[in-house]
Design an enzyme around this catalytic site. Sequence first.
Site, PDB file in Angstrom:
ATOM      1  CE1 TYR A  87      -3.971  -2.220   4.416  1.00 28.63           C
ATOM      2  CE2 TYR A  87      -3.367  -0.045   4.544  1.00 28.63           C
ATOM      3  CZ  TYR A  87      -4.237  -1.730   3.323  1.00 28.63           C
ATOM      4  OH  TYR A  87      -3.314  -1.213   2.500  1.00 28.63           O
TER       5      TYR A  87
ATOM      6  CB  SER B 284      -1.150  -0.030   1.163  1.00 29.43           C
ATOM      7  OG  SER B 284      -1.413   1.395   1.165  1.00 29.43           O
TER       8      SER B 284
HETATM    9  N1  NAD Z   1      -8.032  -0.391  -2.012  1.00 30.08           N
HETATM   10  C1  NAD Z   1      -7.647   0.144  -2.098  1.00 30.08           C
HETATM   11  O1  NAD Z   1      -7.730   1.516  -2.091  1.00 30.08           O
HETATM   12  C2  NAD Z   1      -6.263   0.095  -1.199  1.00 30.08           C
HETATM   13  C3  NAD Z   1      -5.288   0.900  -1.169  1.00 30.08           C
HETATM   14  C4  NAD Z   1      -3.651  -0.203  -0.793  1.00 30.08           C
HETATM   15  C5  NAD Z   1      -3.680  -1.130  -0.687  1.00 30.08           C
HETATM   16  N2  NAD Z   1      -4.722  -1.946  -1.056  1.00 30.08           N
HETATM   17  C6  NAD Z   1      -4.563  -3.399  -0.592  1.00 30.08           C
HETATM   18  O2  NAD Z   1      -4.880  -4.278  -1.575  1.00 30.08           O
HETATM   19  C7  NAD Z   1      -5.141  -5.303  -1.308  1.00 30.08           C
HETATM   20  C8  NAD Z   1      -6.991  -5.513  -2.116  1.00 30.08           C
HETATM   21  O3  NAD Z   1      -7.565  -5.111  -1.228  1.00 30.08           O
HETATM   22  P1  NAD Z   1      -9.237  -4.663  -2.103  1.00 30.08           P
HETATM   23  O4  NAD Z   1      -9.531  -3.246  -1.789  1.00 30.08           O
HETATM   24  O5  NAD Z   1      -9.102  -5.267  -2.936  1.00 30.08           O
HETATM   25  O6  NAD Z   1     -10.131  -4.885  -0.624  1.00 30.08           O
HETATM   26  P2  NAD Z   1     -10.952  -5.757  -0.457  1.00 30.08           P
HETATM   27  O7  NAD Z   1     -12.025  -5.385   0.947  1.00 30.08           O
HETATM   28  O8  NAD Z   1     -12.508  -5.539  -2.264  1.00 30.08           O
HETATM   29  O9  NAD Z   1     -11.036  -7.129  -0.813  1.00 30.08           O
HETATM   30  C9  NAD Z   1     -10.134  -8.268  -0.356  1.00 30.08           C
HETATM   31  C10 NAD Z   1     -10.307  -9.654  -0.110  1.00 30.08           C
HETATM   32  O10 NAD Z   1      -9.488 -10.700   0.411  1.00 30.08           O
HETATM   33  C11 NAD Z   1     -10.264 -11.450   0.982  1.00 30.08           C
HETATM   34  N3  NAD Z   1      -9.503 -11.529   2.723  1.00 30.08           N
HETATM   35  C12 NAD Z   1      -9.068 -11.619   3.952  1.00 30.08           C
HETATM   36  N4  NAD Z   1      -8.922 -11.610   4.118  1.00 30.08           N
HETATM   37  C13 NAD Z   1      -8.432 -13.100   3.412  1.00 30.08           C
HETATM   38  C14 NAD Z   1      -8.239 -14.050   4.637  1.00 30.08           C
HETATM   39  N5  NAD Z   1      -7.246 -14.547   6.009  1.00 30.08           N
HETATM   40  N6  NAD Z   1      -7.724 -14.550   3.473  1.00 30.08           N
HETATM   41  C15 NAD Z   1      -8.086 -15.244   2.035  1.00 30.08           C
HETATM   42  N7  NAD Z   1      -8.679 -13.930   1.784  1.00 30.08           N
HETATM   43  C16 NAD Z   1      -8.640 -12.929   2.845  1.00 30.08           C
HETATM   44  C17 NAD Z   1     -11.584 -10.705   1.419  1.00 30.08           C
HETATM   45  O11 NAD Z   1     -12.659 -11.524   1.970  1.00 30.08           O
HETATM   46  C18 NAD Z   1     -11.614  -9.372   0.125  1.00 30.08           C
HETATM   47  O12 NAD Z   1     -12.210 -10.583  -0.798  1.00 30.08           O
HETATM   48  C19 NAD Z   1      -5.143  -5.464   0.269  1.00 30.08           C
HETATM   49  O13 NAD Z   1      -4.152  -6.060   0.245  1.00 30.08           O
HETATM   50  C20 NAD Z   1      -5.131  -4.039   0.358  1.00 30.08           C
HETATM   51  O14 NAD Z   1      -5.101  -3.557   1.611  1.00 30.08           O
HETATM   52  C21 NAD Z   1      -5.989  -1.543  -1.663  1.00 30.08           C
END
Ligand code: NAD
Lengths: 258, 243
Positions: free
Chosen positions: B153, B140
């Site tokens: 986080y 991130s």
């Molecule tokens: N969306 C953003 O703005 C953003 C920004 C920076 C980083 N990220 C990172 O991107 C990645 C995806 O985020 P997103 O925005 O798509 O979030 P999201 O919550 O929409 O999707 C995350 C997915 O991970 C799954 N998950 C959670 N815990 C789990 C586990 N223990 N085992 C297996 N699966 C698990 C959830 O069920 C979900 O489907 C994450 O690592 C997040 O930290 C997202």
Amino acid sequence: MLRLENKVCFISGGASGLGEAMVHRFSEEGGQVYFGDIDAVRGEAVAKECGAIFLPLDVSDEEQWVAAIQRIEQDKGRLDVLVNNAGILGTGPLETIDIASWNRLFAINVTGVMLGCKHGGMLMQRNPGGATGSIINISSNAGILATASDCGYSATKGAVRLMTKSIAINFARRGMSIRCNSLHPGPTDTPIFKPWRTSEKVSTQLDDTLREMIPLGRLGQPREIANMALYLASDESSFSTGSEFVVDGGGTSALAGM
Amino acid sequence: MTRLQGKVAVVTGAARGLGAAIATRLCEEGAAVMLTDILDGEETSQRLRDAGHQAAFTVMDVAKRDAWKPVLSDTASRFGGIDILVNNAGVYRPATIETIDLDDLIDVYGINLFGPMLGMQAVIPYMRERGGGSIINIASNATDFIFPETISYGSSKAALANMTKAVAVHCGRQGYRIRANSIHPGPHATAMMGTDSPLVQRIPLGRMGTPEELAATVVYLASDDAAFVTATELFVDGGLIAA
Ligand SMILES: NC(=O)c1ccc[n+]([C@@H]2O[C@H](COP(=O)([O-])OP(=O)(O)OC[C@H]3O[C@@H](n4cnc5c(N)ncnc54)[C@H](O)[C@@H]3O)[C@@H](O)[C@H]2O)c1
Ligand SMILES: NC(=O)c1ccc[n+]([C@@H]2O[C@H](COP(=O)([O-])OP(=O)(O)OC[C@H]3O[C@@H](n4cnc5c(N)ncnc54)[C@H](O)[C@@H]3O)[C@@H](O)[C@H]2O)c1
């Protein structure tokens, strides 16, 4: 669909090394490629090989930038991708620095990049439909970690790194979708090292030292750097601006030799 | 488009959000993809198969020590090997130093940091068998700025980026041809982030990213185009941390 279809591109220092690889790679992906260099003989040869258009250009001379960009505007009416790639190695150890070569180094590696951003950026702002484009400034891993034997080179590449961020944020905050990022190659097999390869022995030593810096255990190939430039030139990187993109086989993350 | 023809990928957290977009894009570039999540991802997987792609879904909790081995072995026997691992599953639990509970912190680290570690450890033998591979860890841009509430986080993602480099340098020095890099997204419109993040007005490009944009960067790192790219951090954040 090719990855640079319909994009008008300009690359400085395109007659050799990394720039030459970009001229080829961008042409393969459908880019309409123009490139500049001070070496007109090599420039014309590269142009012939891939159908790109060579324009004579010394990046340190503002008038020549104006002429090159004017030519592109006359031909195509737009500019989508600009790579400020022309650059030279530095002036060696501090105590031996000669002011004329120091000034020449900064004129090419720093002022040359600024002039490209200025005139290329102004054409991008005039693009039909509104300001768009991607500017890629070639810094170096030496803009991230110190090169002890060459403070001038490190200084110019560090300058490119932060100038890039300033330009990127300025364009973005003014609502223009002109992105600007820096690319940081690690040691890559190009003629830039020619002045240092004074004998076979020195040359082998240089290669060993460079390889020791790189966890992947080899020098980069120009095409591998061009592939990152291609990613940044294309819409695949459309949410990245003001960032640093390192292609160095892990060199800046590891202590040399360990 | 066939930049990943013949390659096999495992994507965690692929039921929705960035993970679903990544799995889709990898398929579109010709890869066979094993989608995994704790939520049901069968719908996404079926949609990909209906479009003629090679995809499968399996339930897996990345933080569970024993979960990885059977999933990777099933992936390899189904698709013939593994070339790409995308550690995308992640959670955000806001808390400050005054409110955080140790169990919660351990939970976040379990998913965001220990999970990817288990995945990398388990996948290396498969990648060595193929003569190389690409590990992509979704960190991130919170690695590079601080909110009071990102205590768990942000620190989990910063540790993940650092761990990625240790893995990359190890694999490089061993001559495995396995690359490892982290991607650092800024705000992207997903369930985790919502669509009206208060951060948006601070993003120089003036908007959130789309999951498709993030997925294009994963394709680049997964492909042989990036053969000299390892141990580095790629930011896809609209310029947020540059100024
Ligand atoms: N969306 C953003 O703005 C953003 C920004 C920076 C980083 N990220 C990172 O991107 C990645 C995806 O985020 P997103 O925005 O798509 O979030 P999201 O919550 O929409 O999707 C995350 C997915 O991970 C799954 N998950 C959670 N815990 C789990 C586990 N223990 N085992 C297996 N699966 C698990 C959830 O069920 C979900 O489907 C994450 O690592 C997040 O930290 C997202
Ligand atoms: N090769 C590497 O290991 C490496 C590593 C990091 C960064 N870089 C950077 O990549 C860029 C390209 O380097 P390269 O290795 O391809 O070098 P190169 O010497 O092979 O090519 C550089 C080209 O720039 C041209 N040039 C020089 N001065 C110019 C000027 N004033 N105006 C216009 N063109 C000019 C040269 O004629 C040559 O064609 C440089 O900025 C360099 O600092 C290279």
